[in-house]
Design a protein around this motif. Structure first.
Motif, PDB file in Angstrom:
ATOM      1  N   ASN A 178      14.265  68.234  45.617  1.00 39.32           N
ATOM      2  CA  ASN A 178      13.628  67.190  44.813  1.00 39.32           C
ATOM      3  C   ASN A 178      14.168  65.797  45.098  1.00 39.32           C
ATOM      4  O   ASN A 178      13.595  64.813  44.644  1.00 39.32           O
ATOM      5  N   GLY A 179      15.248  65.705  45.873  1.00 38.85           N
ATOM      6  CA  GLY A 179      15.790  64.393  46.176  1.00 38.85           C
ATOM      7  C   GLY A 179      16.341  63.709  44.943  1.00 38.85           C
ATOM      8  O   GLY A 179      16.386  64.273  43.842  1.00 38.85           O
ATOM      9  N   SER A 180      16.746  62.467  45.126  1.00 38.71           N
ATOM     10  CA  SER A 180      17.288  61.694  44.010  1.00 38.71           C
ATOM     11  C   SER A 180      17.370  60.244  44.429  1.00 38.71           C
ATOM     12  O   SER A 180      17.491  59.930  45.621  1.00 38.71           O
ATOM     13  N   SER A 181      17.306  59.349  43.456  1.00 35.68           N
ATOM     14  CA  SER A 181      17.498  57.930  43.737  1.00 35.68           C
ATOM     15  C   SER A 181      18.212  57.296  42.553  1.00 35.68           C
ATOM     16  O   SER A 181      18.005  57.711  41.404  1.00 35.68           O
ATOM     17  N   GLY A 182      19.039  56.315  42.832  1.00 36.21           N
ATOM     18  CA  GLY A 182      19.760  55.647  41.758  1.00 36.21           C
ATOM     19  C   GLY A 182      20.623  54.533  42.304  1.00 36.21           C
ATOM     20  O   GLY A 182      21.016  54.539  43.474  1.00 36.21           O
ATOM     21  N   ILE A 183      20.900  53.564  41.451  1.00 33.80           N
ATOM     22  CA  ILE A 183      21.735  52.433  41.821  1.00 33.80           C
ATOM     23  C   ILE A 183      22.957  52.434  40.918  1.00 33.80           C
ATOM     24  O   ILE A 183      22.845  52.334  39.693  1.00 33.80           O
ATOM     25  N   ALA A 184      24.119  52.562  41.528  1.00 35.70           N
ATOM     26  CA  ALA A 184      25.379  52.516  40.790  1.00 35.70           C
ATOM     27  C   ALA A 184      26.009  51.145  40.989  1.00 35.70           C
ATOM     28  O   ALA A 184      25.343  50.189  41.383  1.00 35.70           O
ATOM     29  N   VAL A 185      27.284  51.047  40.726  1.00 33.07           N
ATOM     30  CA  VAL A 185      27.991  49.788  40.918  1.00 33.07           C
ATOM     31  C   VAL A 185      28.547  49.764  42.337  1.00 33.07           C
ATOM     32  O   VAL A 185      29.442  50.530  42.666  1.00 33.07           O
ATOM     33  N   GLY A 186      27.970  48.914  43.165  1.00 38.69           N
ATOM     34  CA  GLY A 186      28.460  48.794  44.531  1.00 38.69           C
ATOM     35  C   GLY A 186      27.946  49.856  45.473  1.00 38.69           C
ATOM     36  O   GLY A 186      28.361  49.905  46.623  1.00 38.69           O
ATOM     37  N   MET A 187      27.062  50.723  45.021  1.00 40.82           N
ATOM     38  CA  MET A 187      26.527  51.764  45.901  1.00 40.82           C
ATOM     39  C   MET A 187      25.206  52.259  45.330  1.00 40.82           C
ATOM     40  O   MET A 187      24.893  52.041  44.154  1.00 40.82           O
ATOM     41  N   GLN A 343      33.726  62.644  43.113  1.00 41.32           N
ATOM     42  CA  GLN A 343      33.843  61.446  43.928  1.00 41.32           C
ATOM     43  C   GLN A 343      32.571  61.236  44.741  1.00 41.32           C
ATOM     44  O   GLN A 343      32.009  62.195  45.288  1.00 41.32           O
ATOM     45  N   PRO A 344      32.090  59.982  44.823  1.00 42.53           N
ATOM     46  CA  PRO A 344      30.883  59.727  45.627  1.00 42.53           C
ATOM     47  C   PRO A 344      31.161  59.909  47.116  1.00 42.53           C
ATOM     48  O   PRO A 344      32.184  59.453  47.625  1.00 42.53           O
ATOM     49  N   LYS A 345      30.249  60.559  47.800  1.00 44.27           N
ATOM     50  CA  LYS A 345      30.421  60.819  49.228  1.00 44.27           C
ATOM     51  C   LYS A 345      29.064  60.865  49.909  1.00 44.27           C
ATOM     52  O   LYS A 345      28.110  61.449  49.381  1.00 44.27           O
ATOM     53  N   VAL A 346      28.975  60.235  51.086  1.00 46.49           N
ATOM     54  CA  VAL A 346      27.762  60.305  51.896  1.00 46.49           C
ATOM     55  C   VAL A 346      27.825  61.592  52.721  1.00 46.49           C
ATOM     56  O   VAL A 346      28.783  61.809  53.471  1.00 46.49           O
ATOM     57  N   LEU A 347      26.801  62.418  52.585  1.00 44.69           N
ATOM     58  CA  LEU A 347      26.816  63.747  53.199  1.00 44.69           C
ATOM     59  C   LEU A 347      25.765  63.855  54.290  1.00 44.69           C
ATOM     60  O   LEU A 347      24.642  63.356  54.132  1.00 44.69           O
ATOM     61  N   ASP A 348      26.141  64.520  55.373  1.00 52.19           N
ATOM     62  CA  ASP A 348      25.114  64.864  56.357  1.00 52.19           C
ATOM     63  C   ASP A 348      24.427  66.150  55.909  1.00 52.19           C
ATOM     64  O   ASP A 348      24.760  66.721  54.864  1.00 52.19           O
ATOM     65  N   LEU A 349      23.470  66.616  56.686  1.00 48.20           N
ATOM     66  CA  LEU A 349      22.677  67.779  56.276  1.00 48.20           C
ATOM     67  C   LEU A 349      23.551  69.019  56.098  1.00 48.20           C
ATOM     68  O   LEU A 349      23.429  69.738  55.092  1.00 48.20           O
ATOM     69  N   LYS A 350      24.442  69.257  57.033  1.00 49.17           N
ATOM     70  CA  LYS A 350      25.280  70.459  56.950  1.00 49.17           C
ATOM     71  C   LYS A 350      26.234  70.372  55.769  1.00 49.17           C
ATOM     72  O   LYS A 350      26.447  71.359  55.050  1.00 49.17           O
ATOM     73  N   GLU A 351      26.817  69.199  55.537  1.00 48.66           N
ATOM     74  CA  GLU A 351      27.733  69.041  54.407  1.00 48.66           C
ATOM     75  C   GLU A 351      27.004  69.250  53.084  1.00 48.66           C
ATOM     76  O   GLU A 351      27.552  69.850  52.151  1.00 48.66           O
ATOM     77  N   THR A 352      25.772  68.756  52.990  1.00 48.62           N
ATOM     78  CA  THR A 352      25.003  68.926  51.755  1.00 48.62           C
ATOM     79  C   THR A 352      24.794  70.402  51.452  1.00 48.62           C
ATOM     80  O   THR A 352      24.998  70.857  50.313  1.00 48.62           O
ATOM     81  N   LEU A 353      24.395  71.165  52.468  1.00 49.18           N
ATOM     82  CA  LEU A 353      24.172  72.593  52.265  1.00 49.18           C
ATOM     83  C   LEU A 353      25.490  73.336  52.047  1.00 49.18           C
ATOM     84  O   LEU A 353      25.540  74.301  51.273  1.00 49.18           O
ATOM     85  N   SER A 354      26.553  72.883  52.699  1.00 52.35           N
ATOM     86  CA  SER A 354      27.855  73.540  52.537  1.00 52.35           C
ATOM     87  C   SER A 354      28.386  73.373  51.123  1.00 52.35           C
ATOM     88  O   SER A 354      28.929  74.318  50.530  1.00 52.35           O
ATOM     89  N   VAL A 355      28.246  72.165  50.560  1.00 51.30           N
ATOM     90  CA  VAL A 355      28.688  71.939  49.183  1.00 51.30           C
ATOM     91  C   VAL A 355      27.900  72.831  48.230  1.00 51.30           C
ATOM     92  O   VAL A 355      28.464  73.423  47.292  1.00 51.30           O
ATOM     93  N   TYR A 356      26.586  72.927  48.460  1.00 50.09           N
ATOM     94  CA  TYR A 356      25.782  73.799  47.607  1.00 50.09           C
ATOM     95  C   TYR A 356      26.219  75.255  47.753  1.00 50.09           C
ATOM     96  O   TYR A 356      26.337  75.988  46.752  1.00 50.09           O
ATOM     97  N   LEU A 357      26.455  75.694  48.983  1.00 51.96           N
ATOM     98  CA  LEU A 357      26.854  77.088  49.199  1.00 51.96           C
ATOM     99  C   LEU A 357      28.182  77.404  48.527  1.00 51.96           C
ATOM    100  O   LEU A 357      28.354  78.476  47.946  1.00 51.96           O
ATOM    101  N   ASP A 358      29.135  76.474  48.612  1.00 51.32           N
ATOM    102  CA  ASP A 358      30.413  76.690  47.939  1.00 51.32           C
ATOM    103  C   ASP A 358      30.211  76.850  46.438  1.00 51.32           C
ATOM    104  O   ASP A 358      30.842  77.703  45.790  1.00 51.32           O
ATOM    105  N   HIS A 359      29.318  76.013  45.885  1.00 52.17           N
ATOM    106  CA  HIS A 359      29.020  76.113  44.456  1.00 52.17           C
ATOM    107  C   HIS A 359      28.351  77.444  44.140  1.00 52.17           C
ATOM    108  O   HIS A 359      28.733  78.127  43.170  1.00 52.17           O
TER     109      HIS A 359
END
Length: 832
Positions: A178-187, A343-359
C-alpha cells in the motif's frame, strides 16, 4: 480567623537551579520534538507499513468488533473510539486517515470498506464523518490476525487505561503493497504501492534464497503498481529506486490516439482529474496548446475517460507530446524511508523485505510458543481425565467418601498424584463423561493435541519449518487477495520533442499580402505542361493577394523578414498544414508582429546553429545589397531581432542563402540585371544598411536576387507579371563590378509586363508559379524555352484577366516527390 498552620515566608528558595545555554536547550528540545513527530506521527513502521494513526484506527475497529463480517458503523463512532482510547489528536486528522484507507484510487489494497462519499479522484473531499460508514476490509483483518496470541508487544495508551499494540502482526508486507507518504521534521517518505502477488513472490524468493541480489527480487517485483494504473516510463529509475531506496519515476497517462481525438483512460497516481482538465483547458485558451477543438470528461463508475477532440489537420502525435510535457506525465519521487527499531532508515528493496521477514519470523515464533503452551496445558488436563477414566470406580468412591469438595481433591491428589489443575477438572466432571463414547472422544482429542504439540515443537526447533509456515500463509493470502498488475512499464525513448514526431518532408509554404500563411503537401500538385492555368492554391479573402510561395522542409527554419527590417524565426512544421482551398492562418498567431509590420520575405534555412561559412544575402527595393553571417541569427527572440536597417521608403525584397563563393545576380522590374562576385559585398552586422548593388533608372526597382555558381551548367530563370518567362545560360550574364547599370535580362513590353522573379535552375528542377489570385501551377523547367538575354520568352502560366504572377518557387531535382497523378487529377476535376 485563626489557624494552627505555621506562617509561610513570602519568598521560598528553589531547591535546585540549573544553568543552561539557551541554544543547547532549544537544540535538545527541538530534537525531542522532531523525534516525536518522526516516530509518533509521520513515518511508517517498516514491519507493518502503518503509521500510528492507521494502526490505532484498525485496532480500535478490531476491539469494537467492526470487522468485515459485521455491519458498517458510523465513521464518527470509529473516529470517537480511536480518539478516546488511543490517538489523542484531532478528529479531522483521524477521519482523513480513515477516509484514505477506504479510497481505491489511493490504496492498492484498501484496508477500510467504506459506505458513502469518501472523496474522489477529482479532489472532492469526503463527506462529513456523520454521513459515512465504515468497517474493516477483509485484507485488513490479515494485518491483525493472531494479535491476541502474544505475537506483538503492547504498551499503555496515552492515559494508561488501556494497552495498544506497538506493531501489528501483518500477515503480508503492507509497506510495499500500500505504500506510504508523509513529511516529518527534516525528512519525508514516499513509498509507492505494489502488486500484492508480486511482493509475496519476492518475499518467498528471499526466504528460499537469503543471499539473493536485488536484481533477483526484481524478477518478481518488476515495478510499483499504482491503483490508478497508467505507465511507468523506463526501467533505469525503477532499478535505482530498488537499489538505493531513492529514485524518480516518470508516470505517464494511458491514452488512445486516433487521427481526430485523444482519449485518456488512466491517469498518473495522485493526479487530480478535475484540476488536470482545467489546466488543459487554460492552455488551450491561452494558445499554449494548439490543435485542440474540444475537451470533455466522460468518466463514470467504470473508469476514467477524458476525450480531447482535435482540430482538422492537427497532428495527433504533436498534441499528445504537448499534453505529456505539461499535463499527462508526472514524476513520482521514491523515498523508501521507514522506522527500523524506532529509527528512520532508507531501505532498498531487499532490506525492506528482510525487515518484514524478521518481524514475521518473530510473530510466527511467538504465536507457535503461545499455541504450544495452550496445547501442553490442554494435554495435561486430558492426561488427568484419562487417568480418572481408567480408574473411574476408585475415583467415584474417593469422591463419595470425601466430606466436601476440598477433601475430595486432596484424596484424589494423594492417591493419583494429580496436579491442582487436573483435580479441578476431574471433580467438575459430570457422570455422563464416564461413558465409553465420551472416553473415546477424550482419547481422540488427546492424540490430536499431542500431534499439535509435536508440530509446534518442530516449528520452534527447526528454522526451515518456521519459514515454511510463513511461506504457506503468504501463498494463502496471495490466492485469496492478489489481482492482476495495473501499471505497465514502457520503454524510455528519451525526451521526445514535437519535431521528433514530425516526418521530414518537403512542403510548399504560401504567404499572402495580409500575412496569411499555410503549408501544403507537394503531392497535391501534379506537374503539367507550361501555359496551363493551374489549380486553386489558396482561397483568399477579399482584397488579399498572394505575396510569395516557396519550398521548405518541415524541419527547416523559416526566417521571416518584415518591412520593419526585423527577422522572426519559425519552424516549418509550426505553420499549419491546410488544404489547397484553405485561406491559411494569420501570421500574428504564429509571430509576435508589431502593428503595421508585414512579412516581406521568407528564407528557408536548414540549421542556424551551424552557420560557419554561410551568409544571408539581402537585396532591397532600392538596389542595396547586404551580406550577414548566418550565425548572427542563431538566437532570434520571439519578438524578433534586427536584420537590416532600411532607409525611408526602402523595403526588403529578397533574401538568399549563400556560401561566400558565388556570384550574385540582382534583377529589376524593368528587365535589367547585374552579375557580380559575392565577395564584393563584405560581411556586415545585422544593423547595417548594406552597399549599392545596382543603379536604378527612373521608377525601376529590384524584384529579386539569385545566387549562381560560375562553373555549373544551370540557367537563370526569369518570370514576368503577365506569366511569361525564359531560361538563359548563366554565361550570357557577364560578370561586372557591383553598383553598375547592368545588362538587359528580359524585354518588359506590354505583353510580358514587368519582371517579378529571378532564380537559378538546373536540369530536372520543377517550377511552381503562383498568381496573386491564388492559382498555382507546377511545371518542369525544361518546358520553358532556353533563349538569350534580350528576348521576350514564352508563356509559362495562363492568367485570368486582372491576375498576375505573385511568386515563383523552384523544386530542385533531388527534392521532387513524384506526386500522385490520381490525386492531382482529382484536384483538377474539383476545380473544373
Amino acid at each position: 480567623m485563626s489557624s494552627d498552620a505555621p506562617d509561610q515566608p513570602d519568598d521560598v528558595p528553589a531547591r535546585r537551579i540549573d544553568t543552561a545555554r539557551i541554544e543547547q536547550e532549544m537544540e535538545q528540545s527541538y530534537i525531542d520534538y522532531a523525534m516525536s513527530v518522526i516516530a509518533g506521527r509521520a513515518l511508517p513502521d517498516a514491519r507493518d507499513g502503518l503509521k500510528p494513526v492507521h494502526r490505532r484506527i484498525l485496532y480500535a475497529m478490531h476491539e469494537a468488533g467492526v470487522t468485515s463480517r459485521a455491519s458498517h458503523r458510523k465513521s464518527s463512532s470509529v473516529v470517537g473510539e480511536t480518539m478516546g482510547d488511543f490517538h489523542p489528536h484531532g478528529d479531522s486528522a483521524i477521519y482523513d486517515a480513515l477516509a484514505r484507507m477506504a479510497q481505491d484510487f489511493s490504496m492498492r489494497a484498501p484496508l477500510v470498506d467504506g459506505q458513502g462519499n469518501f472523496g474522489s479522484i477529482d479532489g472532492d473531499p469526503p463527506a462529513a464523518m456523520r454521513y459515512t460508514e465504515a468497517r474493516m476490509a477483509p485484507i485488513a483483518e490479515e494485518l491483525l490476525a493472531d494479535i491476541e496470541k502474544d505475537t506483538v508487544d503492547f504498551s499503555p495508551n496515552y492515559d494508561g487505561r488501556k494497552e495498544e499494540p506497538d506493531v501489528l502482526p501483518a500477515a503480508f508486507p503492507n509497506l510495499l503493497v500500500n505504500g506510504s507518504s508523509g513529511i516529518a521534521v527534516g525528512m519525508s517518505t514516499n513509498v509507492p504501492p505494489h502488486n500484492l502477488g508480486e511482493v509475496i513472490d519476492a518475499t518467498i524468493h528471499l526466504i528460499d534464497n537469503p543471499d539473493c541480489a536485488i536484481e533477483d527480487l526484481m524478477d518478481h517485483v518488476v515495478a510499483p503498481d499504482f491503483p490508478t494504473g497508467a505507465n511507468i516510463v523506463g526501467r533505469n529509475a525503477i532499478y535505482k529506486a530498488y537499489k538505493t531506496g531513492r529514485g524518480r519515476l516518470r508516470v505517464r497517462a494511458e491514452m488512445e490516439v486516433t487521427e481526430d481525438r485523444i482519449v485518456v483512460t488512466e491517469l498518473p497516481y495522485q493526479a487530480n482529474k478535475a484540476r488536470l482538465i482545467e489546466r488543459i483547458a487554460d492552455d488551450v485558451n491561452d494558445g499554449k496548446l494548439d490543435g485542440v477543438r474540444d475537451l470533455r470528461d466522460e468518466s463514470d463508475r467504470d473508469g476514467i475517460r477524458i476525450v480531447i477532440e482535435l482540430k482538422r489537420g492537427a497532428n495527433p502525435e504533436v498534441v499528445e507530446n504537448q499534453l505529456l510535457e505539461s499535463h499527462l506525465e508526472t514524476t513520482f519521487g521514491v523515498i523508501n524511508l521507514a522506522l527500523v527499531d524506532g529509527q528512520p532508515k532508507v531501505l532498498d528493496l531487499k532490506e525492506t523485505l528482510s525487515v518484514y521477514l524478521d518481524h514475521r519470523r518473530e510473530v510466527v515464533r511467538r504465536r507457535s510458543q503461545f499455541e504450544l503452551d495452550e496445547a501442553e496445558d490442554r494435554a495435561h488436563i486430558l492426561e488427568g481425565r484419562l487417568t480418572a477414566l481408567e480408574n473411574a470406580d476408585q475415583v467415584v468412591e474417593l469422591i463419595q467418601d470425601a466430606k466436601d469438595r476440598d477433601a475430595a481433591k486432596a484424596a484424589l491428589q494423594a492417591e493419583f498424584d494429580f496436579s491442582t489443575d487436573q483435580v479441578e477438572h476431574i471433580v467438575a466432571m459430570q457422570l455422563g463423561s464416564l461413558t465409553s463414547m465420551e472416553a473415546a472422544e477424550i482419547e481422540d482429542e488427546y492424540e490430536s493435541v499431542q500431534e499439535r504439540i509435536e508440530r509446534l515443537t518442530e516449528i520452534l526447533e527447526d528454522e526451515s519449518e518456521l519459514l515454511g509456515v510463513i511461506k504457506d500463509e503468504l501463498r494463502e493470502i496471495k490466492d485469496e487477495y492478489a489481482d492482476e498488475r495495473r501499471t505497465r512499464i514502457i520503454e524510455d525513448t528519451g525526451e521526445v520533442t514535437d519535431e521528433d514526431l514530425i516526418p521530414q518532408e518537403d512542403t510548399l509554404v504560401v504567404v499572402s499580402e495580409d500575412d496569411y500563411i499555410k503549408r501544403m503537401s507537394l503531392s497535391a500538385f501534379r506537374a503539367q505542361n507550361r501555359g496551363g492555368k493551374g489549380i486553386i492554391g489558396a482561397d483568399l479573402k477579399e482584397g488579399d493577394r498572394v505575396s510569395s510561395v516557396f519550398l521548405a522542409n518541415t524541419h527547416d527554419y523559416l526566417l521571416c523578414f518584415t518591412n520593419h527590417g526585423q527577422v522572426y524565426k519559425l519552424k516549418t512544421y509550426q505553420v499549419p498544414e491546410m488544404s489547397r482551398t484553405a485561406r491559411g492562418k494569420s501570421a500574428v498567431n504564429l509571430l509576435d508582429l508589431d502593428d503595421g509590420e508585414e512579412i516581406e520575405s521568407v528564407v528557408d534555412c536548414e540549421n542556424l546553429e551551424e552557420g560557419a561559412g554561410r551568409y544571408l544575402t539581402m537585396a532591397t527595393r532600392k538596389g542595396r545589397v547586404k551580406r550577414t553571417a548566418v550565425e548572427e541569427f542563431g538566437n532570434i527572440l520571439s519578438t524578433g531581432i534586427r536584420a537590416i536597417r532600411l532607409a525611408e521608403g526602402d523595403a526588403l525584397v529578397d533574401v538568399e542563402l549563400t556560401d561566400g563563393d558565388r556570384d550574385l545576380i540582382v534583377a529589376t522590374a524593368g528587365g535589367m540585371s547585374i552579375r557580380f562576385d559575392e565577395s564584393e559585398v563584405r560581411p556586415m552586422g545585422r544593423n547595417a544598411r548594406g552597399v549599392g548593388g545596382i543603379k536604378l533608372e527612373g521608377e525601376d526597382h529590384v524584384v529579386g536576387l539569385a545566387g549562381v555558381d560560375s562553373d555549373d551548367h544551370s540557367w537563370v530563370l526569369t518570370v514576368t507579371d503577365n506569366g511569361y518567362g525564359k531560361r538563359t545560360a548563366i554565361d550570357a550574364y557577364r560578370q561586372q563590378s557591383r553598383y553598375g547599370k547592368g545588362l538587359i535580362d528580359i524585354k518588359t513590353n506590354e505583353r510580358n509586363g514587368p519582371a517579378c522573379a529571378i532564380d537559378a535552375v538546373a536540369p530536372g528542377d520543377h517550377l511552381v508559379v503562383m498568381s496573386e489570385d491564388g492559382q498555382i501551377m507546377r511545371t518542369p523547367v525544361e518546358e520553358i524555352s532556353t533563349v538569350g538575354r534580350n528576348t521576350m520568352g514564352v508563356i509559362v502560366m495562363d492568367l485570368d484577366a486582372g491576375d498576375s504572377v505573385a511568386s515563383v518557387a523552384v523544386i530542385p531535382a533531388d527534392r521532387g516527390d513524384g506526386a500522385d497523378e490520381a490525386d492531382a487529377d482529382a484536384a483538377d476535376s474539383a476545380d473544373a
